[in-house]
Design a protein around this motif. Structure first.
Motif, PDB file in Angstrom:
ATOM      1  N   LYS A  43       0.839  -1.191   0.000  1.00  0.00           N
ATOM      2  CA  LYS A  43       0.000   0.000   0.000  1.00  0.00           C
ATOM      3  C   LYS A  43       0.879   1.249   0.000  1.00  0.00           C
ATOM      4  N   HIS A  44       0.321   2.342  -0.493  1.00  0.00           N
ATOM      5  CA  HIS A  44       1.040   3.607  -0.558  1.00  0.00           C
ATOM      6  C   HIS A  44       0.307   4.617   0.321  1.00  0.00           C
ATOM      7  N   LEU A  60       7.533   5.685  10.238  1.00  0.00           N
ATOM      8  CA  LEU A  60       8.153   4.392  10.525  1.00  0.00           C
ATOM      9  C   LEU A  60       7.145   3.360  11.036  1.00  0.00           C
ATOM     10  N   ASN A  61       5.870   3.693  11.015  1.00  0.00           N
ATOM     11  CA  ASN A  61       4.860   2.814  11.606  1.00  0.00           C
ATOM     12  C   ASN A  61       3.954   2.142  10.586  1.00  0.00           C
ATOM     13  N   PHE A  62       4.427   1.985   9.349  1.00  0.00           N
ATOM     14  CA  PHE A  62       3.575   1.399   8.315  1.00  0.00           C
ATOM     15  C   PHE A  62       4.123   0.077   7.791  1.00  0.00           C
ATOM     16  N   ASP A  63       4.932  -0.590   8.596  1.00  0.00           N
ATOM     17  CA  ASP A  63       5.422  -1.942   8.313  1.00  0.00           C
ATOM     18  C   ASP A  63       6.058  -2.035   6.930  1.00  0.00           C
ATOM     19  N   GLU A  64       5.538  -2.957   6.094  1.00  0.00           N
ATOM     20  CA  GLU A  64       6.163  -3.190   4.790  1.00  0.00           C
ATOM     21  C   GLU A  64       5.643  -2.250   3.703  1.00  0.00           C
ATOM     22  N   HIS A  65       4.758  -1.344   4.053  1.00  0.00           N
ATOM     23  CA  HIS A  65       4.135  -0.483   3.048  1.00  0.00           C
ATOM     24  C   HIS A  65       4.951   0.782   2.802  1.00  0.00           C
ATOM     25  N   ASN A  66       4.667   1.441   1.690  1.00  0.00           N
ATOM     26  CA  ASN A  66       5.413   2.629   1.289  1.00  0.00           C
ATOM     27  C   ASN A  66       4.776   3.894   1.841  1.00  0.00           C
ATOM     28  N   VAL A  67       5.600   4.857   2.176  1.00  0.00           N
ATOM     29  CA  VAL A  67       5.150   6.134   2.725  1.00  0.00           C
ATOM     30  C   VAL A  67       5.564   7.252   1.775  1.00  0.00           C
ATOM     31  N   VAL A 118      13.139   5.419  -1.029  1.00  0.00           N
ATOM     32  CA  VAL A 118      14.350   4.998  -0.321  1.00  0.00           C
ATOM     33  C   VAL A 118      13.954   4.006   0.774  1.00  0.00           C
ATOM     34  N   PRO A 119      14.665   2.900   0.916  1.00  0.00           N
ATOM     35  CA  PRO A 119      14.285   1.894   1.926  1.00  0.00           C
ATOM     36  C   PRO A 119      14.328   2.462   3.345  1.00  0.00           C
ATOM     37  N   LEU A 120      13.287   2.191   4.100  1.00  0.00           N
ATOM     38  CA  LEU A 120      13.235   2.657   5.482  1.00  0.00           C
ATOM     39  C   LEU A 120      14.048   1.770   6.417  1.00  0.00           C
ATOM     40  N   THR A 121      14.519   0.632   5.902  1.00  0.00           N
ATOM     41  CA  THR A 121      15.353  -0.247   6.721  1.00  0.00           C
ATOM     42  C   THR A 121      16.688   0.407   7.067  1.00  0.00           C
ATOM     43  N   ARG A 122      17.063   1.437   6.330  1.00  0.00           N
ATOM     44  CA  ARG A 122      18.332   2.113   6.611  1.00  0.00           C
ATOM     45  C   ARG A 122      18.238   3.048   7.817  1.00  0.00           C
ATOM     46  N   VAL A 123      17.012   3.318   8.288  1.00  0.00           N
ATOM     47  CA  VAL A 123      16.833   4.198   9.445  1.00  0.00           C
ATOM     48  C   VAL A 123      17.154   3.422  10.708  1.00  0.00           C
ATOM     49  N   SER A 124      18.045   3.968  11.524  1.00  0.00           N
ATOM     50  CA  SER A 124      18.442   3.292  12.753  1.00  0.00           C
ATOM     51  C   SER A 124      17.332   3.386  13.800  1.00  0.00           C
ATOM     52  N   GLY A 125      17.420   2.530  14.820  1.00  0.00           N
ATOM     53  CA  GLY A 125      16.428   2.543  15.888  1.00  0.00           C
ATOM     54  C   GLY A 125      15.517   1.332  15.843  1.00  0.00           C
ATOM     55  N   GLU A 126      14.664   1.231  16.869  1.00  0.00           N
ATOM     56  CA  GLU A 126      13.740   0.105  16.958  1.00  0.00           C
ATOM     57  C   GLU A 126      12.452   0.422  16.213  1.00  0.00           C
ATOM     58  N   HIS A 127      12.265  -0.208  15.082  1.00  0.00           N
ATOM     59  CA  HIS A 127      11.034  -0.058  14.308  1.00  0.00           C
ATOM     60  C   HIS A 127      10.903  -1.263  13.386  1.00  0.00           C
ATOM     61  N   GLN A 128       9.716  -1.419  12.813  1.00  0.00           N
ATOM     62  CA  GLN A 128       9.435  -2.549  11.934  1.00  0.00           C
ATOM     63  C   GLN A 128       9.241  -2.114  10.487  1.00  0.00           C
ATOM     64  N   ALA A 129       9.644  -0.901  10.161  1.00  0.00           N
ATOM     65  CA  ALA A 129       9.420  -0.379   8.811  1.00  0.00           C
ATOM     66  C   ALA A 129      10.304  -1.092   7.802  1.00  0.00           C
ATOM     67  N   GLU A 130       9.694  -1.660   6.778  1.00  0.00           N
ATOM     68  CA  GLU A 130      10.420  -2.334   5.712  1.00  0.00           C
ATOM     69  C   GLU A 130       9.990  -1.829   4.336  1.00  0.00           C
ATOM     70  N   GLY A 131       9.198  -0.786   4.330  1.00  0.00           N
ATOM     71  CA  GLY A 131       8.768  -0.210   3.064  1.00  0.00           C
ATOM     72  C   GLY A 131       9.741   0.843   2.573  1.00  0.00           C
ATOM     73  N   HIS A 132       9.232   1.757   1.756  1.00  0.00           N
ATOM     74  CA  HIS A 132      10.060   2.802   1.173  1.00  0.00           C
ATOM     75  C   HIS A 132       9.458   4.168   1.472  1.00  0.00           C
ATOM     76  N   LEU A 133      10.326   5.152   1.570  1.00  0.00           N
ATOM     77  CA  LEU A 133       9.916   6.530   1.818  1.00  0.00           C
ATOM     78  C   LEU A 133      10.283   7.377   0.600  1.00  0.00           C
ATOM     79  N   SER A 134       9.338   8.167   0.122  1.00  0.00           N
ATOM     80  CA  SER A 134       9.600   9.025  -1.037  1.00  0.00           C
ATOM     81  C   SER A 134       8.984  10.391  -0.831  1.00  0.00           C
ATOM     82  N   ILE A 135       9.516  11.375  -1.542  1.00  0.00           N
ATOM     83  CA  ILE A 135       8.971  12.736  -1.571  1.00  0.00           C
ATOM     84  C   ILE A 135       8.304  12.941  -2.916  1.00  0.00           C
ATOM     85  N   PHE A 136       7.053  13.359  -2.895  1.00  0.00           N
ATOM     86  CA  PHE A 136       6.325  13.571  -4.149  1.00  0.00           C
ATOM     87  C   PHE A 136       6.348  15.056  -4.503  1.00  0.00           C
TER      88      PHE A 136
END
Length: 478
Positions: free
Chosen positions: A25-26, A42-49, A96-114
């Motif tokens: 989901k986006h 960082l709270n949208f799991d495997e989905h894209n933000v 950009v993959p959110l897995t590169r963000v340090s800290g405790e979170h479950q984000a595995e999706g991608h972050l983009s600027i539109f």
């Protein structure tokens, strides 16, 4: 074969397969989401933000204002920069993959600027002069691209209506910090057994500790206890409080209704069992946080103030009383009011001064009594906006109108409380003034649910209006 988390962390942009994955989901975030929770992306799991460019513009405008939200804007900007600082412009647009963000979170999706400003020349069907419209247009544009479900997330109720009217198929509120699905499920702080409590208990072990009597009852009799939860029954004789519990037994302190109803604080006595249980928690120095909920006129403010005065002036347990409350428009208008901080806060704290007058209405010289009490109890009126950075020691903090605060705002206040400090949060979830909060998403609701298992806290819903028969009729029928 699906990639592992470590493999995904090496990606630099959103691939074609990921873009076309219908299971992903986006989520498009409105500005108020990042102000409500700066790390919300960082709270949208495997989905894209997706963050529209106009959201960054709004955060930039807010970060330098002399308001409480300016800090949240700066935190959000820094967090976004951390996630995107090594990416190229093309990668930021693609994701950009959110897995590169340090800290405790479950984000595995991608972050983009539109880059929503590009839409101005592409579609003239909707005026893009308003920031809300630019965000809505971003959602409409992404829907056209048909890359998977597109969801616009905003806490602005009116924007949700506008987005649906404009053709956005999915619009949602941000519910990550929503702990219950129905306000009726919110803990009241007490449980009333039908009939006679002791008729339902066949296996009990009792022990005496000084003046206090404790009973160990099977967990099957009371299956879902939490610390400092009060227990009553319909006989109007039994009353107890949960002390502790394990996988087999619940340890309760036998208090008794007569003992509860016989309490006094600063000249007042409880008018019903709910006020009596609330007063018991308020007067207990081992309980650091007391949360009072209930309708208008149930006695929340009066009870909190009377017990605070009793413990500061009469018992000397605490050194001062700090009074604050949620003031929605105070950020804009407090600077224009004359006088000291206490004088600026006076219009918003009239409920406290009204309660003080009630407590001293029978005094021969009420004004002199009020002045004496204010000085003796060292009562200080403070703006909630200036609580950051402080460490409050040996005080009772009265936080009124807490229903208008978010979870992060309440966290800011509670974490200011140092050694020997008790905080009393009170509010009415039926009187929320914020544009972005509902009874389910209010920080007060969040606080009740998060702290109900904490041994140093107690919650009490003060059922019943005791202010007047007129107030009770209005509460029930209007």
């Amino acid at each position: 074969m699906p990639k592992t988390r470590s493999e995904r962390s090496g990606d630099t942009a959103l691939t074609t397969d990921q873009t076309l994955n219908r299971n992903v989901k986006h989520y498009i975030l409105d500005t108020n989401i990042l102000l409500h929770e700066p790390l919300a992306f960082l709270n949208f799991d495997e989905h894209n933000v997706i963050i529209p460019m106009v959201v960054l513009e709004e955060l930039d405008n807010i970060k330098d204002r002399q308001k409480d939200v300016s800090r949240d804007a700066r935190v959000a900007i820094r967090a976004l920069e951390e996630a995107l600082h090594e990416a190229s412009p093309e990668q930021i647009t693609a994701g950009v993959p959110l897995t590169r963000v340090s800290g405790e979170h479950q984000a595995e999706g991608h972050l983009s600027i539109f880059p929503d400003f590009q839409l101005r020349q592409q579609d003239a069907s909707m005026s893009l002069t308003e920031n809300d419209h630019r965000i809505i247009q971003t959602a409409l544009e992404l829907q056209k691209q048909n890359k998977g479900p597109v969801i616009l997330v905003t806490k602005d109720i009116n924007m949700r209506l506008k987005a649906k009217g404009a053709g956005v198929k999915r619009v949602e509120d941000y519910r990550t910090d929503q702990l219950i699905d129905d306000i009726k499920l919110l803990s009241k702080g007490f449980y009333q057994f039908p009939g006679d409590f002791w008729s339902q208990v066949t296996d009990v072990r009792s022990e005496q500790d000084g003046r206090d009597t404790y009973h160990y009852i099977p967990l099957s009799v009371f299956p879902n206890p939490f610390p400092n939860e009060y227990i009553t029954d319909e006989t109007e004789h039994f009353a107890a409080r949960v002390e502790s519990y394990d996988s087999h037994y619940v340890k309760i302190q036998d208090i008794g209704r007569e003992r509860l109803m016989g309490q006094r604080a600063w000249g007042i006595s409880p008018k019903n069992i709910y006020q009596a249980m609330g007063m018991n928690a308020l007067l207990d120095p081992t309980i650091d946080l007391v949360i009072l909920t209930g309708p208008a006129g149930c006695g929340k403010t009066l009870l909190a103030l009377a017990t605070a005065l009793e413990q500061v002036v009469e018992k000397g347990i605490y050194e001062k009383i700090i009074v604050t409350r949620s003031t929605p428009e105070i950020a804009e208008s407090i600077g224009f009011l004359p006088g000291t901080e206490e004088e600026k806060m006076a219009p918003w704290l009239a409920a406290i001064t009204d309660s003080l007058e009630v407590l001293h209405k029978s005094d021969e010289h009420m004004e002199s009594s009020l002045d004496y009490t204010m000085k003796k109890a060292n009562i200080q009126f403070k703006s909630i906006n200036f609580m950051r950075g402080r460490s409050i020691q040996n005080a009772i903090v009265l936080l009124d109108e807490a229903q208008n605060l978010t979870a992060s705002q309440l966290k800011t206040i509670i974490t200011r409380c140092g050694a020997g400090t008790k905080i009393i949060c009170s509010g009415n979830l039926a009187q929320i003034d914020s544009y972005y909060l509902t009874p389910l998403t209010s920080g007060l609701t969040y606080l009740v649910e998060r702290f109900k298992n904490y041994h140093g806290s107690a919650t009490m819903n003060l059922n019943g209006v005791v202010r007047s028969s007129l107030a009770q009729y209005a509460e029930e029928n209007l």
